[in-house]
Design an enzyme around this catalytic site. Structure first.
Site, PDB file in Angstrom:
ATOM      1  N   GLY A   1       0.852  -1.191   0.000  1.00  0.00           N
ATOM      2  CA  GLY A   1       0.000   0.000   0.000  1.00  0.00           C
ATOM      3  C   GLY A   1       0.887   1.240   0.000  1.00  0.00           C
ATOM      4  NE  ARG A   2      -2.648   5.206   2.019  1.00  0.00           N
ATOM      5  CZ  ARG A   2      -3.977   5.159   2.081  1.00  0.00           C
ATOM      6  NH1 ARG A   2      -4.685   5.920   1.282  1.00  0.00           N
ATOM      7  NH2 ARG A   2      -4.587   4.401   2.948  1.00  0.00           N
ATOM      8  CB  ILE A   3       3.282   2.623   4.739  1.00  0.00           C
ATOM      9  CG1 ILE A   3       2.369   3.735   5.286  1.00  0.00           C
ATOM     10  CG2 ILE A   3       4.563   2.554   5.572  1.00  0.00           C
ATOM     11  CD1 ILE A   3       1.806   3.480   6.690  1.00  0.00           C
TER      12      ILE A   3
ATOM     13  CB  THR B   1       6.403  -0.066  10.975  1.00  0.00           C
ATOM     14  OG1 THR B   1       6.261  -0.348   9.573  1.00  0.00           O
ATOM     15  CG2 THR B   1       7.866   0.036  11.336  1.00  0.00           C
TER      16      THR B   1
ATOM     17  NE  ARG C   1      -3.049  -0.848  14.207  1.00  0.00           N
ATOM     18  CZ  ARG C   1      -2.525   0.334  13.863  1.00  0.00           C
ATOM     19  NH1 ARG C   1      -1.223   0.474  13.702  1.00  0.00           N
ATOM     20  NH2 ARG C   1      -3.316   1.379  13.692  1.00  0.00           N
TER      21      ARG C   1
ATOM     22  CD  GLU D   1       1.505  -1.603  20.100  1.00  0.00           C
ATOM     23  OE1 GLU D   1       1.018  -0.478  20.318  1.00  0.00           O
ATOM     24  OE2 GLU D   1       1.782  -2.018  18.980  1.00  0.00           O
TER      25      GLU D   1
ATOM     26  CG  HIS E   1       2.441   1.923  17.841  1.00  0.00           C
ATOM     27  ND1 HIS E   1       1.361   1.094  17.937  1.00  0.00           N
ATOM     28  CD2 HIS E   1       2.348   2.483  16.596  1.00  0.00           C
ATOM     29  CE1 HIS E   1       0.634   1.150  16.829  1.00  0.00           C
ATOM     30  NE2 HIS E   1       1.223   1.989  15.995  1.00  0.00           N
TER      31      HIS E   1
HETATM   32  C1  GLV Z   1      -0.435   4.015  13.594  1.00  0.00           C
HETATM   33  O1  GLV Z   1      -0.170   2.904  13.930  1.00  0.00           O
HETATM   34  C2  GLV Z   1      -1.457   4.336  12.660  1.00  0.00           C
HETATM   35  O2  GLV Z   1      -2.245   3.448  12.281  1.00  0.00           O
HETATM   36  O3  GLV Z   1      -1.534   5.503  12.265  1.00  0.00           O
END
Ligand code: GLV
Length: 337
Positions: free
Chosen positions: A156-158, A236, A238, A267, A286
């Site tokens: 996706g974007r990230i 990074t 979930r 968490e 996080h």
């Molecule tokens: C952080 O984990 C987000 O979903 O923005």
């Protein structure tokens, strides 16, 4: 007529708060820790808009306890903390904050990749503990990043921004994603492979998928067994996408080389947790989107989502547009905005 009431579930950057205050009565949970579920339900009961965080569980019971609630805006890109089907069924619009945090999160993911590959936290520990005796030909040998293979789970974007960063390090790029993206493949020189193939071929694997029924527990003993023994896993996205006990076992037994985690399950992790104390694991709390700029933009977009929803319009970043014009959206408003 009254002004709409918006409840914010924590202290957030001022940009969004000021935007909301111009048109709404705003109250905010004034504590560094999130309100408990029951406290949130009680605090939010008369609100028209709710600016929530990923630490808040927003479920059907909470929505029913807030009969005036028309819009929920999550100051996060992920929204697995919200029951979207329940919101849609009630005509409650839900917004999130995509795009504005994409690059900050990819920066952190790549920072974790480099930190794990080059054993940076261990190096810092050596110096802090006054154990730096001399230049050592065998001291803290890490792994080459350049020309290594990076497998991206979720393009996706990230994930795409992660690929862009990796290109700058001459990495070979693979991805696994239920949706093929031919234009992105051509632009970034990234190859689509089945998940098992990605596990087998990658030196680094970075997770950028949302938490869904399909991704929960995706990385367990079976996945680790297929990875290279030196491979490093970066998460990074979930925490629950990775099975914590299986990861601890894989790191202890050397089934995989290491892990670098911005997210964990659960968490937070306490300091005596095995993941925190394994030398081949890096854990940060996080902070993927935690830059001043990104958090300012998230706060602003989260507020704009609320304001649009309160006006009866679609939030600029809406995850359930089908809720528009139904349920609570279809009722006359009892506030003026
Ligand atoms: C952080 O984990 C987000 O979903 O923005």
């Amino acid at each position: 007529m009254r002004r709409p009431h918006v409840f914010i579930t924590r202290r957030i950057p001022e940009t969004g708060v000021r935007l909301l205050q111009a048109a709404c009565d705003v109250t905010a949970w004034d504590d560094d820790l999130p309100p408990s579920y029951d406290t949130l339900r009680a605090q939010a009961q008369d609100c028209d808009g709710l600016l929530a965080l990923l630490t808040d569980r927003i479920d059907a019971a909470l929505m029913d306890a807030c009969p005036r609630l028309r819009v929920v805006s999550n100051m996060a890109v992920g929204f697995d903390n919200i029951d979207i089907a329940a919101a849609t069924a009630r005509g409650i619009l839900v917004g999130n904050t995509p795009d504005v945090l994409t690059e900050a999160t990819a920066d952190l993911a790549f920072a974790l990749l480099l930190a794990a590959a080059r054993r940076i936290p261990e190096g810092v520990d050596v110096v802090r503990a006054d154990r730096w005796q001399t230049w050592g030909p065998l001291l803290l040998l890490g792994r080459d990043v350049h020309h290594a293979t990076l497998g991206i789970v979720g393009l996706g974007r990230i994930g795409q921004e992660m690929a862009r960063r990796a290109r700058g390090f001459s990495m070979r790029l693979l991805y696994a994603d239920p949706t093929r993206k031919p234009a992105v493949e051509a632009e970034l020189g990234i190859a689509h492979v089945p998940f098992e193939e990605l596990l087998r071929q990658s030196d680094f694997i970075s997770i950028h998928a949302p938490l869904t029924d399909g991704t929960r527990g995706l990385f367990g003993a079976q996945a680790f067994a297929q990875m290279k023994p030196a491979a490093i896993l970066i998460n990074t996205a979930r925490g629950p996408i990775v099975q914590t006990d299986a990861l601890i076992a894989a790191l202890r037994e050397g089934t995989i080389g290491g892990a670098a985690l911005d997210v964990t399950d659960p968490e937070p992790l306490r300091a005596d947790h095995p993941l925190v104390n394994l030398s081949n694991c890096i854990v940060v709390p996080h902070i993927g989107s935690a830059t001043m700029q990104a958090r300012g933009r998230m706060s602003e977009l989260a507020a704009r989502n609320i304001l649009a929803g309160l006006h009866g319009a679609l939030p600029p970043a809406c995850v359930n547009p089908s809720a528009a014009g139904t349920g609570r959206q279809a009722q006359p408003r009892d506030y003026e905005i």
